[in-house]
Design a protein around this motif. Structure first.
Motif, PDB file in Angstrom:
ATOM      1  N   LEU A   1       0.824  -1.224  -0.032  1.00  0.00           N
ATOM      2  CA  LEU A   1       0.052  -0.291  -0.026  1.00  0.00           C
ATOM      3  C   LEU A   1       1.009   1.336  -0.228  1.00  0.00           C
ATOM      4  CD1 LEU A   1      -2.820  -0.491   2.494  1.00  0.00           C
ATOM      5  CD2 LEU A   1      -2.893   0.223   0.328  1.00  0.00           C
TER       6      LEU A   1
ATOM      7  N   THR B   1       3.685   1.520  -1.060  1.00  0.00           N
ATOM      8  CA  THR B   1       4.506   1.488  -2.130  1.00  0.00           C
ATOM      9  C   THR B   1       3.766   2.391  -3.373  1.00  0.00           C
ATOM     10  OG1 THR B   1       5.667  -0.366  -1.663  1.00  0.00           O
ATOM     11  CG2 THR B   1       6.142   0.301  -3.595  1.00  0.00           C
ATOM     12  N   GLY B   2       2.570   2.275  -3.100  1.00  0.00           N
ATOM     13  CA  GLY B   2       1.617   3.271  -4.067  1.00  0.00           C
ATOM     14  C   GLY B   2       0.600   2.470  -4.834  1.00  0.00           C
ATOM     15  N   TYR B   3       0.397   0.984  -4.556  1.00  0.00           N
ATOM     16  CA  TYR B   3      -0.325   0.063  -5.230  1.00  0.00           C
ATOM     17  C   TYR B   3      -1.710   0.200  -4.353  1.00  0.00           C
ATOM     18  CZ  TYR B   3       3.525  -2.083  -7.571  1.00  0.00           C
ATOM     19  OH  TYR B   3       4.781  -2.328  -8.087  1.00  0.00           O
TER      20      TYR B   3
ATOM     21  N   THR C   1       0.909   9.715   6.150  1.00  0.00           N
ATOM     22  CA  THR C   1       0.882   8.474   5.102  1.00  0.00           C
ATOM     23  C   THR C   1      -0.637   8.054   4.876  1.00  0.00           C
ATOM     24  OG1 THR C   1       1.544   6.964   6.673  1.00  0.00           O
ATOM     25  CG2 THR C   1       3.255   7.883   5.111  1.00  0.00           C
TER      26      THR C   1
ATOM     27  N   ARG D   1      -5.964   8.298   0.008  1.00  0.00           N
ATOM     28  CA  ARG D   1      -5.745   6.764   0.636  1.00  0.00           C
ATOM     29  C   ARG D   1      -4.211   6.824   0.560  1.00  0.00           C
ATOM     30  NH1 ARG D   1     -10.010   4.984  -2.706  1.00  0.00           N
ATOM     31  NH2 ARG D   1      -8.420   4.548  -4.293  1.00  0.00           N
ATOM     32  N   GLU D   2      -3.490   5.614   1.307  1.00  0.00           N
ATOM     33  CA  GLU D   2      -2.327   5.361   1.456  1.00  0.00           C
ATOM     34  C   GLU D   2      -1.698   5.172   0.154  1.00  0.00           C
ATOM     35  OE1 GLU D   2      -4.842   3.404   2.939  1.00  0.00           O
ATOM     36  OE2 GLU D   2      -3.968   2.494   4.485  1.00  0.00           O
ATOM     37  N   SER D   3      -2.341   4.527  -0.710  1.00  0.00           N
ATOM     38  CA  SER D   3      -1.617   4.361  -2.002  1.00  0.00           C
ATOM     39  C   SER D   3      -1.403   5.441  -3.125  1.00  0.00           C
ATOM     40  CB  SER D   3      -2.286   3.054  -2.932  1.00  0.00           C
ATOM     41  OG  SER D   3      -3.658   3.441  -3.056  1.00  0.00           O
TER      42      SER D   3
ATOM     43  N   ALA E   1       1.322   7.874  -1.544  1.00  0.00           N
ATOM     44  CA  ALA E   1       2.667   7.245  -1.932  1.00  0.00           C
ATOM     45  C   ALA E   1       2.901   7.657  -3.265  1.00  0.00           C
ATOM     46  CB  ALA E   1       2.696   5.476  -2.012  1.00  0.00           C
ATOM     47  N   GLU E   2       1.840   7.697  -4.345  1.00  0.00           N
ATOM     48  CA  GLU E   2       1.913   7.655  -5.797  1.00  0.00           C
ATOM     49  C   GLU E   2       2.356   9.330  -5.799  1.00  0.00           C
ATOM     50  OE1 GLU E   2       1.539   6.402  -9.568  1.00  0.00           O
ATOM     51  OE2 GLU E   2       1.602   5.244  -7.889  1.00  0.00           O
TER      52      GLU E   2
ATOM     53  N   ARG F   1       7.698   5.780   2.859  1.00  0.00           N
ATOM     54  CA  ARG F   1       7.575   5.714   4.004  1.00  0.00           C
ATOM     55  C   ARG F   1       8.386   4.369   4.628  1.00  0.00           C
ATOM     56  NH1 ARG F   1       2.802   4.662   8.400  1.00  0.00           N
ATOM     57  NH2 ARG F   1       4.148   4.482  10.427  1.00  0.00           N
TER      58      ARG F   1
ATOM     59  N   ALA G   1       9.077  -2.094  -6.084  1.00  0.00           N
ATOM     60  CA  ALA G   1       9.012  -0.808  -5.572  1.00  0.00           C
ATOM     61  C   ALA G   1       9.415   0.463  -6.774  1.00  0.00           C
ATOM     62  CB  ALA G   1      10.141  -0.530  -4.661  1.00  0.00           C
ATOM     63  N   ALA G   2       9.780  -0.056  -7.882  1.00  0.00           N
ATOM     64  CA  ALA G   2      10.146   1.025  -8.930  1.00  0.00           C
ATOM     65  C   ALA G   2       8.762   1.704  -9.306  1.00  0.00           C
ATOM     66  CB  ALA G   2      10.515   0.184 -10.248  1.00  0.00           C
TER      67      ALA G   2
ATOM     68  N   THR H   1       6.494   2.906 -11.776  1.00  0.00           N
ATOM     69  CA  THR H   1       5.733   2.820 -12.944  1.00  0.00           C
ATOM     70  C   THR H   1       4.491   2.768 -12.726  1.00  0.00           C
ATOM     71  OG1 THR H   1       6.142   0.531 -12.646  1.00  0.00           O
ATOM     72  CG2 THR H   1       7.468   1.479 -13.945  1.00  0.00           C
TER      73      THR H   1
ATOM     74  N   ARG I   1       1.322   1.677 -11.587  1.00  0.00           N
ATOM     75  CA  ARG I   1       0.735   0.308 -10.521  1.00  0.00           C
ATOM     76  C   ARG I   1      -0.429  -0.030 -10.714  1.00  0.00           C
ATOM     77  NH1 ARG I   1       4.075   3.940  -7.339  1.00  0.00           N
ATOM     78  NH2 ARG I   1       6.251   3.206  -7.111  1.00  0.00           N
ATOM     79  N   ARG I   2      -1.143   0.122 -11.877  1.00  0.00           N
ATOM     80  CA  ARG I   2      -2.387  -0.548 -11.856  1.00  0.00           C
ATOM     81  C   ARG I   2      -2.387  -1.987 -12.420  1.00  0.00           C
ATOM     82  NH1 ARG I   2      -4.926   4.084 -15.245  1.00  0.00           N
ATOM     83  NH2 ARG I   2      -2.928   3.848 -16.290  1.00  0.00           N
TER      84      ARG I   2
ATOM     85  N   LEU J   1      12.381   2.413  -0.702  1.00  0.00           N
ATOM     86  CA  LEU J   1      11.772   3.754  -0.956  1.00  0.00           C
ATOM     87  C   LEU J   1      12.379   4.490  -1.972  1.00  0.00           C
ATOM     88  CD1 LEU J   1      11.636   5.243   2.803  1.00  0.00           C
ATOM     89  CD2 LEU J   1      10.049   3.950   1.290  1.00  0.00           C
TER      90      LEU J   1
ATOM     91  N   GLN K   1      11.172   4.080  -5.417  1.00  0.00           N
ATOM     92  CA  GLN K   1       9.726   5.129  -5.646  1.00  0.00           C
ATOM     93  C   GLN K   1      10.003   6.188  -6.024  1.00  0.00           C
ATOM     94  OE1 GLN K   1       8.105   3.053  -1.557  1.00  0.00           O
ATOM     95  NE2 GLN K   1       6.767   4.938  -2.306  1.00  0.00           N
TER      96      GLN K   1
END
Ligand SMILES: Nc1ncnc2c1ncn2[C@@H]1O[C@H](COP(=O)(O)OP(=O)(O)O)[C@@H](O)[C@H]1O
Ligand SMILES: [Mg+2]
Lengths: 363, 301
Positions: free
Chosen positions: A243, A245-247, B99, B121-123, B126-127, B132, B152-153, B155, B157-158, B208, B211
């Protein structure tokens, strides 16, 4: 060139078809096409049935083994696929039933005058094929959306899936629901207008089941080797990290959950014409738990393991139920406990350990 | 406004009008055309005001207990901010709020001047560029070091992308550079679960960095590391200073000392002391170390 060299040193997955998979596929295809036609009837049906269970175990592996979400409701998706197929098979009986009516016998018995709305289109094979995947798929999607969005996890999720299948079983037991009550559907006569109780039909269905199992195995293999599959495993290991990490893990869990449910639906649809009956017993809590046991016994997160697990447990079951029927459940319970305590990686883990020992002895 | 900026703005307005086929003034207020001096994109953090993080009077209670009590904190772009405070001061809870893990009872939290963190939201957070590191090292134990970093790279993320995604050469380069940076260059194939505690900390830091976040929040990043590992980590963070903004929570005063005194010395680094959910003191390390209340609640013990 240098890219491939780096990749091979870094444990990124092997190709979809490596040598072991090629050999395995060759053997599986040989069994399906060369051995099945010469098996005695009893074994053709048994093999076909077990392969349906193997599909369920494979589906369970995707959601439990790889994503870490234990479903105790997969029997429901299996049954929905089975009932969709069962409706079609009931319509194929035509006027050859006991009451010589256009309606299925149980409806005549209930004194119904016409088909209920949800039987609309059940005479079409194509519509049936759509229902077989769409019913479990839509139910799983809607249920999963609310469960995953509310962040229901772990044992709570398992319990509500179990409650869902139990509720569905009670619903299907009722005659008013229009699915034949506790007798379900049986006495099928034809499929695609071809008589169903013939050796050649049995063999055809068994071969088709084998091919579907192989195809699903390859799809599952593609899934777990893709980056998507690695995200699933990451969710299993540390969802919060995924989560942050952005997913958005909701869509990952929901998609694999739905795919897994649809695979079970297909298994159910293949099962019903082969065993000749579908009833609400398939939605009993125990039926769903058994699917999880097959996966655990074979070895979670290995794909081939759960398939072997389904063969091993159901092979043992068919032997036990002839030799000592009363001991089967004790054996199953003991097996599950033994695997949990001593073989967390299941049969595959055991095989790997043995191979390690042998290699160790050689060195 | 400087003349260049005005010219820039006029040019952007002309471009906008040309692209959207408008001739008359499209937005106005009080008879004047709206300013096109700066275009703020909703999902891209706007740091033109100089701040990357604004936390304003955040309060969080758990069953009546106030873990954060009107906490306010501003972090400038490129800053390396150290946060210290006794156990239970609310440091982790503060990161949870930033976060998106915990929603506060009241207060505001903005990333740059335009992104309202409390709505996301968290994601999504992060996006937008906040990375974190958890207090307890959290990596994907059953995947390899390489795969941990790959996931973690930065790109798309869907789902529909990851199902067909292939590593691009530039990602691969970044991956190898990161493995070197976190001293795991030869361990790509190793299963992350077999790493030592310190190495897991590093792997998580590496994730991290993959990201490519604009702001890094690091919760006790050197806990469980050997002295040598701790020193290397300080070096790593100092090398990130300026390129990223960092907020480091730590107990280890020696490590804090290394961070504050190393790197770009001319930028006097601020240390914030948290206590019972709010800021007790803020200033240079020497200042807070000599602050009597700080000595009383924390350092003096
Ligand atoms: N989810 C929670 N439920 C109840 N209390 C919590 C929760 N999270 C943190 N706390 C409490 O809030 C306080 C601050 O915790 P924390 O932010 O972890 O402190 P720190 O990281 O500074 O040691 C502690 O007293 C802790 O017990
Ligand atoms: Mg903490």
């Amino acid at each position: 060139m240098s890219t491939t060299a780096t990749l091979t040193t870094t444990a990124t997955p092997s190709a979809l078809f490596d040598n072991r998979v090629r050999i395995g596929l060759a053997v599986a295809l040989a069994i399906v096409f060369a051995v099945v036609p010469f098996l005695p009837d009893f074994y053709v049906t048994l093999l076909g049935k077990i392969m349906c269970f193997a599909i369920c175990a494979l589906a369970m592996d995707l959601i439990w083994g790889y994503t870490g979400i234990l479903s105790l409701g997969h029997g429901l998706f299996f049954a929905l696929g089975g009932y969709a197929m069962g409706m079609y098979l009931m319509r194929q009986i035509g006027r050859d039933g006991v009451y010589k009516s256009d309606l299925p016998d149980f409806m005549v018995f209930l004194d119904w005058k016409q088909l209920p709305w949800h039987w609309t289109g059940s005479e079409y094979f194509l519509w049936t094929m759509i229902l077989v995947v769409a019913l479990p798929g839509v139910l799983a999607f809607v249920f999963g959306y609310f469960a995953f969005r509310s962040r229901i996890k772990g044992v709570y999720f398992s319990i509500i899936t179990q409650a869902l299948t139990f509720a569905a079983m009670l619903l299907f037991f009722r005659n008013e629901t229009g699915f034949g009550g506790n007798n379900g559907f049986t006495d099928f006569k034809r499929i695609l207008d071809i008589p169903i109780a013939t050796p050649s039909m049995r063999i055809s269905l068994c071969v088709i089941t084998g091919l579907v199992l192989i195809a699903f195995y390859l799809i599952a293999r593609y899934i777990v080797q893709s980056k998507y599959g690695r995200v699933l495993q990451a969710i299993r290991d540390a969802e919060s990290r995924v989560l942050f990490t952005g997913y958005n893990t909701l869509w990952y869990k929901l998609s694999i959950w739905t795919i897994s449910a649809m695979m079970c639906g297909v298994a159910g649809a293949l099962y019903v014409p082969q065993v000749g009956i579908i009833n609400p017993g398939e939605m009993s809590p125990a039926a769903s738990i058994e699917i999880a046991i097959w996966a655990a016994v074979g070895g979670r997160a290995t794909l081939i393991g759960p398939i072997l697990g389904a063969f091993f447990v159901n092979g043992a079951k068919s032997w036990f139920t002839v030799a000592f029927p009363e001991y089967w459940l004790y054996f199953l319970g003991a097996l599950f406990i033994a695997v949990t305590l001593f073989l967390p990686q299941g049969i595959i883990g055991l095989l790997r350990k043995l191979r390690g020992l042998r290699n160790g002895a050689k060195a | 406004m400087t003349p260049e900026l005005l010219e820039d703005g006029a040019k952007r307005l002309a471009e906008y009008k040309a692209k959207h086929n408008v001739t008359e003034d499209i937005a106005q207020s009080g008879g004047q055309a709206a300013s096109f001096a700066r275009v703020v994109q909703p999902n891209i953090v706007d740091v033109s005001a100089g701040g990357i993080l604004y936390v304003d009077e955040i309060t969080v209670s758990f069953d009546g207990f106030r873990a954060l009590n009107k906490l306010s904190l501003d972090v400038r772009v490129g800053e390396l901010r150290c946060i210290i405070g006794p156990n239970g001061a609310g440091k982790t809870t503060m990161m949870d709020v930033i976060t998106g893990k915990t929603k506060p009872d009241s207060g505001k939290a903005f990333f740059g001047s335009n992104i309202d963190l409390l709505r996301l939201r968290e994601s999504e957070i992060a996006e937008r560029g906040i990375g974190r590191k958890f207090q307890k090292p959290t990596v994907f134990e059953q995947l390899s070091v390489f795969e941990n970093l790959e996931l973690a790279a930065k790109t798309d993320r869907r789902v529909r992308h990851t199902i067909f995604a292939k590593l691009t050469p530039s990602e691969l380069d970044q991956l190898h550079a990161t493995m070197k940076l976190i001293h795991l260059a030869g361990d790509g194939a190793r299963v992350a679960g077999t790493l030592s505690h310190g190495q897991k900390q590093w792997l998580e830091i590496g994730m991290l960095l993959m990201q490519n976040p604009k702001l890094l929040l690091l919760d006790e990043p050197v806990a469980g590391m050997t002295d040598e590992e701790t020193e290397r980590t300080a070096e790593l963070f100092l090398s990130l200073e300026g390129k990223h903004s960092l907020v480091v929570v730590e107990h280890d005063m020696k490590f804090i000392g290394e961070l504050v005194n190393g790197g770009q010395r001319e930028k006097k680094k601020i240390v914030t002391v948290l206590h019972e959910g709010s800021v007790l003191a803020e200033g240079s390390l020497a200042d807070v170390q000599s602050n009597e209340r700080v000595i009383e609640v924390y350092l003096g013990r």
